[in-house]
Design a protein around this motif. Structure first.
Motif, PDB file in Angstrom:
ATOM      1  N   LEU A 308       5.851  -1.309   9.686  1.00 56.69           N
ATOM      2  CA  LEU A 308       5.955  -2.295  10.593  1.00 56.69           C
ATOM      3  C   LEU A 308       6.466  -1.884  11.927  1.00 56.69           C
ATOM      4  O   LEU A 308       6.121  -2.434  12.964  1.00 56.69           O
ATOM      5  CB  LEU A 308       6.459  -3.648   9.851  1.00 56.69           C
ATOM      6  N   LEU A 309       7.632  -0.994  11.647  1.00 58.94           N
ATOM      7  CA  LEU A 309       8.355  -0.681  12.852  1.00 58.94           C
ATOM      8  C   LEU A 309       7.196   0.236  13.601  1.00 58.94           C
ATOM      9  O   LEU A 309       7.626   0.219  14.880  1.00 58.94           O
ATOM     10  CB  LEU A 309       9.535   0.117  12.387  1.00 58.94           C
ATOM     11  N   ALA A 310       6.557   0.985  13.184  1.00 61.67           N
ATOM     12  CA  ALA A 310       5.710   1.798  13.936  1.00 61.67           C
ATOM     13  C   ALA A 310       4.662   0.997  14.748  1.00 61.67           C
ATOM     14  O   ALA A 310       4.326   1.235  15.585  1.00 61.67           O
ATOM     15  CB  ALA A 310       4.755   2.765  12.555  1.00 61.67           C
ATOM     16  N   ARG A 311       4.198  -0.088  13.781  1.00 63.57           N
ATOM     17  CA  ARG A 311       2.989  -1.014  14.330  1.00 63.57           C
ATOM     18  C   ARG A 311       4.014  -1.793  15.679  1.00 63.57           C
ATOM     19  O   ARG A 311       3.092  -1.959  16.991  1.00 63.57           O
ATOM     20  CB  ARG A 311       2.722  -2.059  13.470  1.00 63.57           C
ATOM     21  N   ASP A 359      -3.580   8.687  16.340  1.00 68.26           N
ATOM     22  CA  ASP A 359      -4.064   7.458  16.752  1.00 68.26           C
ATOM     23  C   ASP A 359      -3.407   6.144  16.203  1.00 68.26           C
ATOM     24  O   ASP A 359      -4.180   5.426  15.524  1.00 68.26           O
ATOM     25  CB  ASP A 359      -5.488   7.477  16.624  1.00 68.26           C
ATOM     26  N   ALA A 360      -2.062   6.240  16.126  1.00 66.21           N
ATOM     27  CA  ALA A 360      -1.391   5.297  15.423  1.00 66.21           C
ATOM     28  C   ALA A 360      -1.342   3.771  16.113  1.00 66.21           C
ATOM     29  O   ALA A 360      -1.631   2.861  15.543  1.00 66.21           O
ATOM     30  CB  ALA A 360       0.095   5.412  15.527  1.00 66.21           C
ATOM     31  N   HIS A 361      -1.812   3.786  17.568  1.00 67.90           N
ATOM     32  CA  HIS A 361      -2.110   2.391  18.300  1.00 67.90           C
ATOM     33  C   HIS A 361      -3.502   1.797  17.595  1.00 67.90           C
ATOM     34  O   HIS A 361      -3.597   0.862  17.971  1.00 67.90           O
ATOM     35  CB  HIS A 361      -2.363   2.727  19.662  1.00 67.90           C
ATOM     36  N   THR A 362      -4.252   2.497  16.982  1.00 69.58           N
ATOM     37  CA  THR A 362      -5.608   1.816  16.351  1.00 69.58           C
ATOM     38  C   THR A 362      -5.326   1.611  15.044  1.00 69.58           C
ATOM     39  O   THR A 362      -6.224   0.824  14.313  1.00 69.58           O
ATOM     40  CB  THR A 362      -6.545   2.974  16.610  1.00 69.58           C
ATOM     41  N   ARG A 363      -4.353   1.633  14.316  1.00 68.79           N
ATOM     42  CA  ARG A 363      -4.146   1.472  12.856  1.00 68.79           C
ATOM     43  C   ARG A 363      -3.373   0.202  12.580  1.00 68.79           C
ATOM     44  O   ARG A 363      -2.386  -0.132  13.425  1.00 68.79           O
ATOM     45  CB  ARG A 363      -3.337   2.571  12.124  1.00 68.79           C
ATOM     46  N   ASP A 364      -3.515  -0.511  11.665  1.00 74.64           N
ATOM     47  CA  ASP A 364      -2.955  -1.793  11.242  1.00 74.64           C
ATOM     48  C   ASP A 364      -1.740  -1.224  10.366  1.00 74.64           C
ATOM     49  O   ASP A 364      -1.782   0.073   9.874  1.00 74.64           O
ATOM     50  CB  ASP A 364      -4.022  -2.935  10.573  1.00 74.64           C
ATOM     51  N   ALA A 365      -1.152  -2.275   9.548  1.00 79.27           N
ATOM     52  CA  ALA A 365       0.042  -1.947   8.981  1.00 79.27           C
ATOM     53  C   ALA A 365      -0.245  -1.314   7.690  1.00 79.27           C
ATOM     54  O   ALA A 365       0.471  -0.350   6.932  1.00 79.27           O
ATOM     55  CB  ALA A 365       1.003  -3.321   8.778  1.00 79.27           C
ATOM     56  N   GLU A 366      -1.394  -1.947   7.107  1.00 85.38           N
ATOM     57  CA  GLU A 366      -1.842  -1.097   5.789  1.00 85.38           C
ATOM     58  C   GLU A 366      -2.065   0.477   5.937  1.00 85.38           C
ATOM     59  O   GLU A 366      -1.940   1.369   5.282  1.00 85.38           O
ATOM     60  CB  GLU A 366      -3.199  -1.736   5.009  1.00 85.38           C
ATOM     61  N   GLY A 392       2.006  15.396  18.866  1.00 84.61           N
ATOM     62  CA  GLY A 392       2.825  14.022  19.047  1.00 84.61           C
ATOM     63  C   GLY A 392       3.270  13.669  20.430  1.00 84.61           C
ATOM     64  O   GLY A 392       3.263  14.749  21.181  1.00 84.61           O
ATOM     65  N   THR A 393       2.962  12.412  20.614  1.00 90.30           N
ATOM     66  CA  THR A 393       3.526  11.881  21.853  1.00 90.30           C
ATOM     67  C   THR A 393       4.927  10.908  21.808  1.00 90.30           C
ATOM     68  O   THR A 393       5.169  10.686  22.989  1.00 90.30           O
ATOM     69  CB  THR A 393       2.385  11.155  22.590  1.00 90.30           C
ATOM     70  N   PHE A 394       5.088  10.701  20.615  1.00 87.82           N
ATOM     71  CA  PHE A 394       6.232   9.637  20.534  1.00 87.82           C
ATOM     72  C   PHE A 394       6.723   9.863  19.169  1.00 87.82           C
ATOM     73  O   PHE A 394       5.863  10.068  18.196  1.00 87.82           O
ATOM     74  CB  PHE A 394       5.905   8.210  20.844  1.00 87.82           C
ATOM     75  N   THR A 395       8.090   9.804  18.738  1.00 85.18           N
ATOM     76  CA  THR A 395       8.736  10.123  17.531  1.00 85.18           C
ATOM     77  C   THR A 395       9.493   8.837  16.998  1.00 85.18           C
ATOM     78  O   THR A 395      10.232   8.448  17.752  1.00 85.18           O
ATOM     79  CB  THR A 395       9.491  11.430  17.537  1.00 85.18           C
ATOM     80  N   LEU A 396       9.315   8.486  15.904  1.00 85.82           N
ATOM     81  CA  LEU A 396      10.166   7.548  14.946  1.00 85.82           C
ATOM     82  C   LEU A 396      11.372   8.376  14.182  1.00 85.82           C
ATOM     83  O   LEU A 396      10.697   9.331  13.436  1.00 85.82           O
ATOM     84  CB  LEU A 396       9.410   6.740  14.069  1.00 85.82           C
ATOM     85  N   ASN A 397      12.361   7.981  14.249  1.00 80.38           N
ATOM     86  CA  ASN A 397      13.499   8.681  13.329  1.00 80.38           C
ATOM     87  C   ASN A 397      14.304   7.706  12.642  1.00 80.38           C
ATOM     88  O   ASN A 397      15.114   7.067  13.145  1.00 80.38           O
ATOM     89  CB  ASN A 397      14.615   9.546  14.126  1.00 80.38           C
TER      90      ASN A 397
END
Length: 478
Positions: A308-311, A359-366, A392-397
């Motif tokens: 959810l945070l990634a979305r 391509d995280a921007h094209t994915r839904d939460a599932e 990678g272009t951006f990272t979550l930690n």
């Protein structure tokens, strides 16, 4: 008559120049088929099984488990072809079936590709320069004479090796000095170290980075410039013990190699090149957690909090594309990316790795949940490919998994920003004018100040926090 062929550690791609033997998958005398994995190695990016391009009988292996080998070093030798007496190599028939391929597996290779490289012979340009015949290396120490074919390149073996075995008289080399990479030559040149005074610990006297670093440490210990680093200096290791006046016996030296060494180099480069700044905000995540619970109660695959945070993050990057970028220092330009390839920090037994969700921007939460789970499992088992660890272009930690609230993370070079997520815990919070216990999370954004100013970074972080506090805000951009 059987022909004995030598199989060398292939070019692993992605700029990797060495690998550590983790586990041998075959023994001397075993029959191997074309493309059969023969050894498991750990590179600076992943664990991979290396397939053999020949079919036949293993006649020798080079390097014990734990040994670090450079690209191009011998791995094993294989007797191929049918021996005259119909011996063991004849048993390789099933792997050699298929007409012409069965008669020429030793020279053609399978052509298959595994983790960015195939079993075909490495290009000639990757071959190492051998020392001139007129300048033989000094005799190896007695411990190494029992297995001269196996290069003693493991970090522990090198540190225990006497310095006398690693130096030679000045002027002993008249031709090019063989080094494992141009970086090693540059490191020596920058520190005034004469490579002609050294004998490397790699195959045929190949000078490795560890050889140069050891010589520089020895020079520093004696307070001399690197040009005189060919002589031994006081040091402490398990083989020789502490030198007089050196550090205490309780000191332990851990080589920075493999994944940990790569992470160290990348973080150092990030700190040296990127003028970073960090801003943070506390957010009420109560509604986000309720939304997740409702989604999971509706049936179907469970959705994770990180998904959810990634979305939310990809939606924020669509509004603030300056943060989905990198800086090309040579061209003095900012490179912005239309696609979001989202990295996330994953802690493993072998160190910190950053798998990338393409391509995280094209994915839904599932879809994000499933991909996070897949890549996390591969990271823990050591089976991530180099392609899954780069680009990678951006990272979550998500450092909240360690039970901490906040952090100022180091940007994953060459990216321009990283979003940090603390733990979500019950805290006193003023909600609708009254004090209440709410689920609160601290969010932090570390960004490259060259790509944007504080207003852009603050706007991005505030939008993320608004979506966390009121998930309905996200619907405006879906």
């Amino acid at each position: 008559m059987a022909q004995v062929l030598e199989f060398k550690l292939p070019d692993l791609g992605e700029g990797l120049t060495e690998a550590e033997i983790v586990r041998w998958l075959v023994e001397v005398g075993d029959v191997v088929a074309v493309d059969q994995p023969v050894v498991e190695v750990e590179t600076a990016k992943a664990m991979v099984d290396v397939p053999c391009p020949y079919s036949g009988v293993v006649t020798a292996r080079f390097g014990a488990e734990g040994t670090e080998l450079p690209v191009g070093a011998p791995l094993l030798t294989v007797a191929v072809g049918e021996p005259a007496d119909g011996g063991p190599a004849a048993a390789a028939g099933p792997a050699e079936s298929g007409g012409a391929r069965g008669r020429t597996p030793a020279t053609e290779g399978s052509g298959n590709v595994l983790v960015g490289y195939g079993t075909a012979e490495a290009p000639a340009r990757r071959r190492r320069v051998r020392p001139p015949q007129a300048a033989p290396a000094p005799p190896a120490p007695p411990a190494a004479s029992a297995a001269p074919a196996a290069p003693a390149t493991n970090g522990q073996v090198r540190t225990a090796e006497p310095a006398a075995a690693r130096t030679r008289a000045p002027g002993a080399v008249d031709g090019p000095v063989p080094v494992i990479s141009p970086l090693v030559r540059r490191l020596a040149r920058q520190n005034g170290l004469d490579l002609r005074e050294m004998t490397g610990s790699g195959p045929d006297g190949l000078i490795l980075r560890a050889d140069v670093e050891y010589a520089l440490r020895a020079a520093a210990a004696q307070g001399r410039p690197g040009a005189a680093a060919g002589e031994p200096g006081p040091r402490t290791d398990r083989a020789s013990g502490p030198a007089p006046g050196a550090e205490s016996p309780g000191v332990t030296r851990v080589p920075l190699k493999g994944i940990r060494g790569t992470v160290a180099d990348k973080l150092s480069r990030s700190r040296a090149e990127i003028p970073d700044a960090t801003c943070w905000v506390d957010a009420d995540a109560t509604e986000l957690m309720r939304t997740r619970a409702a989604m999971n109660a509706a049936g179907g695959p469970k959705v994770s909090v990180i998904a959810l945070l990634a979305r939310i993050c990809t939606a924020a990057l669509a509004r603030f594309p300056e943060l989905n970028s990198s800086v090309n220092t040579g061209a003095r330009e900012i490179v912005r990316y239309a696609d979001v390839h989202l990295g996330f920090a994953a802690q493993t037994d072998r160190g910190l790795v950053v798998p990338v969700v393409r391509d995280a921007h094209t994915r839904d939460a599932e879809s994000l949940t499933a991909e996070f789970a897949r890549l996390t499992g591969a990271a823990r088992s050591g089976t991530l490919t180099p392609a899954e660890l780069t680009g990678g272009t951006f990272t979550l930690n998500n450092y909240g998994v360690f039970g901490v609230d906040g952090s100022t993370p180091i940007i994953n070079h060459p990216e321009a920003a990283m979003l940090g997520i603390g733990r979500i815990v019950p805290r006193p919070w003023v909600h609708e004018g009254e004090l209440a216990v709410r689920q609160v999370v601290q969010l932090s954004l570390t960004f490259d100040h060259r790509v944007c100013d504080g207003g852009t970074a603050g706007g991005f972080l505030r939008y993320v926090a608004d979506c966390v506090e009121q998930p309905a805000v996200l619907l405006r951009t879906l």
